[in-house]
Write a protein that holds these residues in place. Structure first.
Motif, short mmCIF file in Angstrom:
data_model
loop_
_atom_site.label_atom_id
_atom_site.label_comp_id
_atom_site.label_asym_id
_atom_site.label_seq_id
_atom_site.Cartn_x
_atom_site.Cartn_y
_atom_site.Cartn_z
N GLU A 80 94.75 39.62 48.49
CA GLU A 80 96.09 39.71 49.03
C GLU A 80 96.60 38.33 49.42
O GLU A 80 95.84 37.50 49.93
CB GLU A 80 96.10 40.62 50.27
CG GLU A 80 95.59 42.02 50.01
CD GLU A 80 95.28 42.77 51.30
OE1 GLU A 80 95.86 43.85 51.50
OE2 GLU A 80 94.48 42.26 52.11
N ASP A 82 99.48 36.63 51.83
CA ASP A 82 100.46 36.79 52.90
C ASP A 82 101.33 35.53 52.91
O ASP A 82 100.81 34.41 52.95
CB ASP A 82 99.73 36.95 54.24
CG ASP A 82 100.65 37.37 55.37
OD1 ASP A 82 101.74 36.76 55.51
OD2 ASP A 82 100.29 38.29 56.13
N ASP A 83 102.64 35.71 52.88
CA ASP A 83 103.53 34.55 52.82
C ASP A 83 103.75 33.89 54.18
O ASP A 83 104.49 32.91 54.30
CB ASP A 83 104.88 34.93 52.20
CG ASP A 83 105.68 35.90 53.07
OD1 ASP A 83 105.17 36.31 54.14
OD2 ASP A 83 106.79 36.25 52.67
N THR A 123 105.13 39.34 54.82
CA THR A 123 105.11 40.01 53.51
C THR A 123 103.77 39.78 52.84
O THR A 123 103.35 38.64 52.65
CB THR A 123 106.24 39.49 52.61
OG1 THR A 123 107.50 39.73 53.22
CG2 THR A 123 106.19 40.18 51.25
N VAL A 124 103.11 40.88 52.50
CA VAL A 124 101.79 40.80 51.88
C VAL A 124 101.87 41.36 50.46
O VAL A 124 102.37 42.47 50.24
CB VAL A 124 100.74 41.59 52.68
CG1 VAL A 124 99.38 41.53 52.01
CG2 VAL A 124 100.66 41.05 54.11
N ALA A 125 101.40 40.58 49.50
CA ALA A 125 101.38 41.00 48.10
C ALA A 125 99.94 41.15 47.64
O ALA A 125 99.12 40.24 47.85
CB ALA A 125 102.11 39.98 47.23
N VAL A 126 99.64 42.30 47.05
CA VAL A 126 98.30 42.52 46.49
C VAL A 126 98.31 42.05 45.03
O VAL A 126 99.14 42.49 44.24
CB VAL A 126 97.92 44.02 46.56
CG1 VAL A 126 96.54 44.24 45.94
CG2 VAL A 126 97.93 44.49 48.01
N LEU A 127 97.39 41.17 44.70
CA LEU A 127 97.33 40.67 43.33
C LEU A 127 96.83 41.77 42.40
O LEU A 127 95.81 42.41 42.68
CB LEU A 127 96.41 39.47 43.23
CG LEU A 127 96.77 38.22 44.04
CD1 LEU A 127 95.85 37.06 43.66
CD2 LEU A 127 98.22 37.83 43.82
#
Length: 204
Positions: free
Chosen positions: A92, A94-95, A99-103
């Motif tokens: 993951e 986190d910016d 905001t957390v983006a899962v690869l």
């Protein structure tokens, strides 16, 4: 880099009977004293396991870890600080603003290795980590869930070290350098630990 152990070795996986036999302690009374002794032996084993794992970077009993980095050390491939790694559950980013983006799993792959497992990009490089953000890698590492899965030399090193902790309980010598026999047993497993983060940016 921040490394968090999310699960602990199961109590039943600890070689309490082997340590008891090594110390030639009586067993089988099933009384409060025996239960207290078993708890104490388990504590010495956990301490010995932690020491051996710290010296070698090898995880003896399988469990889950979470590694947090302020950035990739190398966007061509990120090494993991422990081995052997069975799987990477998720990655993951986190910016830093919530905001957390899962690869996606298809965007990277794990290159297993007994010394230095590496996360490689499916493309050219790993995704960018924002300047104020961080990346979290959750993975499972260890030789196995049973003590019989642990290599014999590492297993013996744990028993010897736990016995030393038992003999030195309440003393100062347990804090000194590893006994020669233990050091000799783990020598081939020792590896230079690679940094998991650049070190040029502080953890936020």
């Amino acid at each position: 880099m921040m490394l968090i152990e999310e699960t602990a070795p199961a109590a039943e996986a600890l070689p309490v009977a082997a340590l008891r036999a090594h110390l030639r302690l009586a067993q089988g009374f099933d009384g409060p004293d025996d239960a207290a002794e078993t708890t104490a032996l388990a504590g010495f084993l956990r301490a010995a396991i932690a020491t051996i794992e710290g010296r070698t970077g090898k995880v003896l009993l399988t469990r889950r870890f979470r590694m947090q980095l302020d950035d990739w050390r190398d966007r061509l491939g990120q090494s993991l600080p422990l081995a052997p790694v069975h799987s990477v559950e998720r990655i993951e980013i986190d910016d830093g603003a919530g905001t957390v983006a899962v690869l996606p799993a298809e965007s990277w792959r794990l290159l297993p290795d007994t010394q230095r497992p590496i996360i490689l990009p499916a493309g050219v490089i790993l995704p960018n980590v924002p300047r104020l953000g961080f990346v979290t890698v959750t993975f499972t590492a260890g030789f196995g869930s049973s003590w019989s899965d642990v290599p014999a030399d590492l297993a013996q090193a744990v028993i010897l070290l736990a016995a030393r902790y038992y003999d030195d309980r309440g003393g100062e010598s347990a804090r000194h350098a590893l006994p020669f026999g233990v050091s000799a047993l783990i020598e081939k497993w020792r590896a230079v630990r690679t940094l998991a983060g650049r070190g040029s940016r502080e953890w936020r």
